[in-house]
Design an enzyme around this catalytic site. Structure first.
Site, PDB file in Angstrom:
ATOM      1  N   HIS A 133       0.866  -1.189   0.000  1.00  0.00           N
ATOM      2  CA  HIS A 133       0.000   0.000   0.000  1.00  0.00           C
ATOM      3  C   HIS A 133       0.900   1.236   0.000  1.00  0.00           C
ATOM      4  O   HIS A 133       2.021   1.198   0.521  1.00  0.00           O
ATOM      5  CB  HIS A 133      -0.836  -0.060   1.278  1.00  0.00           C
ATOM      6  CG  HIS A 133      -1.898   0.980   1.416  1.00  0.00           C
ATOM      7  ND1 HIS A 133      -1.623   2.286   1.750  1.00  0.00           N
ATOM      8  CD2 HIS A 133      -3.253   0.905   1.296  1.00  0.00           C
ATOM      9  CE1 HIS A 133      -2.764   2.963   1.835  1.00  0.00           C
ATOM     10  NE2 HIS A 133      -3.765   2.153   1.552  1.00  0.00           N
ATOM     11  N   ASP A 210       3.021  -4.485   8.017  1.00  0.00           N
ATOM     12  CA  ASP A 210       1.789  -3.713   7.849  1.00  0.00           C
ATOM     13  C   ASP A 210       0.633  -4.702   7.959  1.00  0.00           C
ATOM     14  O   ASP A 210       0.327  -5.442   7.017  1.00  0.00           O
ATOM     15  CB  ASP A 210       1.831  -3.026   6.482  1.00  0.00           C
ATOM     16  CG  ASP A 210       0.507  -2.356   6.136  1.00  0.00           C
ATOM     17  OD1 ASP A 210      -0.473  -2.520   6.902  1.00  0.00           O
ATOM     18  OD2 ASP A 210       0.442  -1.685   5.093  1.00  0.00           O
ATOM     19  N   GLN A 213      -4.570  -5.272   6.794  1.00  0.00           N
ATOM     20  CA  GLN A 213      -5.554  -6.196   6.207  1.00  0.00           C
ATOM     21  C   GLN A 213      -5.523  -7.574   6.856  1.00  0.00           C
ATOM     22  O   GLN A 213      -6.351  -8.426   6.525  1.00  0.00           O
ATOM     23  CB  GLN A 213      -5.318  -6.344   4.700  1.00  0.00           C
ATOM     24  CG  GLN A 213      -5.512  -5.073   3.913  1.00  0.00           C
ATOM     25  CD  GLN A 213      -6.971  -4.609   3.870  1.00  0.00           C
ATOM     26  OE1 GLN A 213      -7.909  -5.398   4.075  1.00  0.00           O
ATOM     27  NE2 GLN A 213      -7.181  -3.324   3.626  1.00  0.00           N
ATOM     28  N   LYS A 236     -10.490  -0.883  10.425  1.00  0.00           N
ATOM     29  CA  LYS A 236     -10.645  -2.095   9.615  1.00  0.00           C
ATOM     30  C   LYS A 236     -10.976  -3.294  10.492  1.00  0.00           C
ATOM     31  O   LYS A 236     -11.180  -4.398  10.014  1.00  0.00           O
ATOM     32  CB  LYS A 236      -9.369  -2.350   8.823  1.00  0.00           C
ATOM     33  CG  LYS A 236      -9.107  -1.244   7.794  1.00  0.00           C
ATOM     34  CD  LYS A 236      -7.940  -1.564   6.912  1.00  0.00           C
ATOM     35  CE  LYS A 236      -7.364  -0.359   6.211  1.00  0.00           C
ATOM     36  NZ  LYS A 236      -8.161   0.130   5.106  1.00  0.00           N
ATOM     37  N   CYS A 374      -4.806   2.531  -3.573  1.00  0.00           N
ATOM     38  CA  CYS A 374      -3.562   3.042  -2.970  1.00  0.00           C
ATOM     39  C   CYS A 374      -2.418   2.055  -3.188  1.00  0.00           C
ATOM     40  O   CYS A 374      -1.589   1.842  -2.291  1.00  0.00           O
ATOM     41  CB  CYS A 374      -3.722   3.346  -1.494  1.00  0.00           C
ATOM     42  SG  CYS A 374      -4.841   4.700  -1.194  1.00  0.00           S
TER      43      CYS A 374
HETATM   44  N1  PLP Z   1      -1.825  -0.633   4.568  1.00  0.00           N
HETATM   45  C1  PLP Z   1      -2.764  -1.432   4.055  1.00  0.00           C
HETATM   46  C2  PLP Z   1      -2.414  -2.822   3.622  1.00  0.00           C
HETATM   47  C3  PLP Z   1      -4.065  -0.942   3.921  1.00  0.00           C
HETATM   48  O1  PLP Z   1      -5.016  -1.717   3.397  1.00  0.00           O
HETATM   49  C4  PLP Z   1      -4.359   0.376   4.339  1.00  0.00           C
HETATM   50  C5  PLP Z   1      -5.715   0.943   4.152  1.00  0.00           C
HETATM   51  O2  PLP Z   1      -6.409   0.617   3.240  1.00  0.00           O
HETATM   52  C6  PLP Z   1      -3.337   1.143   4.889  1.00  0.00           C
HETATM   53  C7  PLP Z   1      -2.088   0.607   4.986  1.00  0.00           C
HETATM   54  C8  PLP Z   1      -3.589   2.536   5.362  1.00  0.00           C
HETATM   55  O3  PLP Z   1      -4.453   2.521   6.448  1.00  0.00           O
HETATM   56  P1  PLP Z   1      -5.017   3.886   7.070  1.00  0.00           P
HETATM   57  O4  PLP Z   1      -5.544   4.684   5.911  1.00  0.00           O
HETATM   58  O5  PLP Z   1      -6.078   3.437   8.012  1.00  0.00           O
HETATM   59  O6  PLP Z   1      -3.875   4.563   7.754  1.00  0.00           O
END
Ligand code: PLP
Length: 416
Positions: A133, A210, A213, A236, A374
């Site tokens: 992401h 990270d 998900q 999430k 993203c």
């Molecule tokens: N990393 C992953 C794998 C994600 O799916 C997301 C959000 O969709 C993020 C990071 C970013 O999360 P946030 O926007 O809640 O900071």
């Protein structure tokens, strides 16, 4: 003796009962029952979370940590017990390892600026993978610009799989940090993080996972994973927005300088010298998202009341059903066919732009995500401007997936 008689009775997951815990699922969109299949972007809140936040706002709100009055002490106790709840949920060793942040994005930026930036020298390397992401790409690019370090990207294959050998081959003497997703938000791929973390550890490379998900779909145990940093967002995992967690190994957090300065993160301040507060407060400058943290604690407590193993098995069954239903649609291509996936399906439909598809599905009451998710490098890899993504959690049903299939067919027919 009949072996069936000795088997414990396994009841199917009661999805209809669980749905009653989520009031929003009862609403209609465009006069159709809502089919909420955009959980990868943000999951819905159960009543337990709504009630916990409501109770805090109605009866206990005050600023925390600094008041001697009753409300401040109550608010502090609620906020800190949410931290304890997170600690237990992810099996951290200590509450000092659980920092409240705004979300995954802020957590990664904190590690980039507070851990990586002071340490990196020109020529050092940060290793990520192709399917990250943007939140796990851009903060590292920024710190590379600041220090002269280099971003190294491990490849993925045409299925959207990242192979441990390919990542390990890029771990060199200058690799200072491995930062990788646990589960890809764009493709659903589950990465071999356990092996990657072991390989990084064996080479003295610090790791960040990270988990945005992963945390809704699997047990995540800090002590058994043994990573250095693990990050996720509350929204999430059925909690409010604007709250998330940075788990960090205590010894590393102790050595890191604070990221932001201000109230709460200090012990003493004079114009000559400031001394910093102990963990975890050293990294929580200013008034935090108190109600969000309480909501996150309530969300994790709620998860403690349901049979999570059965819930996760139901999510896997939904993934298999969606894969089957969507694969039968002519002109539809599933993007991301890794052997191990979380309950999320990205797809592209011939001659129908993902955004048009999303709009048509919305008319049928079906919420999916469309776009680059993203993860522009993933879209570039598959030579697509965008995909449609349906992402499921335990409150979704087979029937919703069947409606998704019918609606996609209807959209395709409109563009032929
Ligand atoms: N990393 C992953 C794998 C994600 O799916 C997301 C959000 O969709 C993020 C990071 C970013 O999360 P946030 O926007 O809640 O900071």
């Amino acid at each position: 003796m009949n072996s069936a008689a000795t088997q414990p009775l396994v009841l199917p997951f009661d999805v209809m009962r669980v749905r009653q815990d989520f009031p929003i699922l009862a609403r209609e969109v465009h006069r159709q029952p809502l089919a909420y299949l955009d959980n990868g972007a943000s999951a819905q809140r159960p009543l337990a979370v709504i009630a916990a936040v409501d109770d805090y706002e109605r009866h206990h709100h005050a600023n925390i940590h600094r008041g001697v009055h009753t409300l401040s002490q109550e608010a502090t106790a609620l906020y800190e017990s949410a931290r304890d709840r997170v600690m237990r949920h992810i099996n951290a060793r200590s509450r000092n390892e659980v920092l409240f942040v705004r979300g995954t994005t802020e957590a990664i930026n904190l590690v980039a600026q507070s851990y990586a930036r002071p340490l990196l020298k020109a020529g050092d390397e940060i290793l990520i993978t192709h399917l990250e992401h943007h939140a796990n790409i851009v903060p590292w690019q920024m710190v590379c610009e600041q220090t002269g370090a280099k971003l190294v990207v491990a490849p993925m294959d045409v299925h959207g799989e990242v192979h441990a050998e390919a990542v390990e081959a890029l771990m060199g003497p200058r690799t200072r940090l491995l930062a990788c997703a646990h589960v890809s938000n764009a493709l659903g791929t589950v990465l071999p993080v356990r092996r990657l973390l072991a390989s990084a550890r064996a080479r003295g490379i610090v790791s960040l996972v990270d988990g945005a998900q992963a945390i809704p779909h699997m047990d995540v145990d800090m002590q058994s994973l043994a990573c250095d940093f693990y990050v996720f967002s509350g929204h999430k995992v059925y909690a409010p927005t604007g709250i998330g967690v940075l788990y960090g190994r205590e010894a590393l957090l102790e050595r890191m300088p604070p990221w932001q300065g201000g109230g709460d993160m200090i012990l003493t301040v004079s114009f000559e010298r400031t001394t910093y507060n102990a963990l975890p407060y050293k990294f929580e400058a200013g008034t935090p998202n108190i109600s969000g943290a309480i909501g996150l604690g309530a969300a994790l407590a709620y998860l403690g009341t349901i049979d999570l193993a059965a819930a996760h098995a139901h999510e896997h069954a939904l993934l298999l059903h969606a894969t089957k239903v969507l694969s039968q649609i002519e002109g539809l291509r599933i993007v991301g066919t890794a052997r191990e996936k979380a309950s999320l399906v990205s797809f592209a439909v011939d001659a129908v732009h993902a955004h048009d598809l999303g709009t048509i599905l919305d008319q049928d009451g079906i919420a999916i995500r469309t776009g680059h998710h993203c993860a522009m490098p993933v879209m570039d890899f598959f030579k697509l401007p965008a995909t449609a993504r349906a992402s499921f959690v335990f409150y979704n049903t087979y029937e919703e997936i069947d409606r998704l299939g019918a609606s996609v067919r209807r959209a395709r027919a409109m563009f032929r």
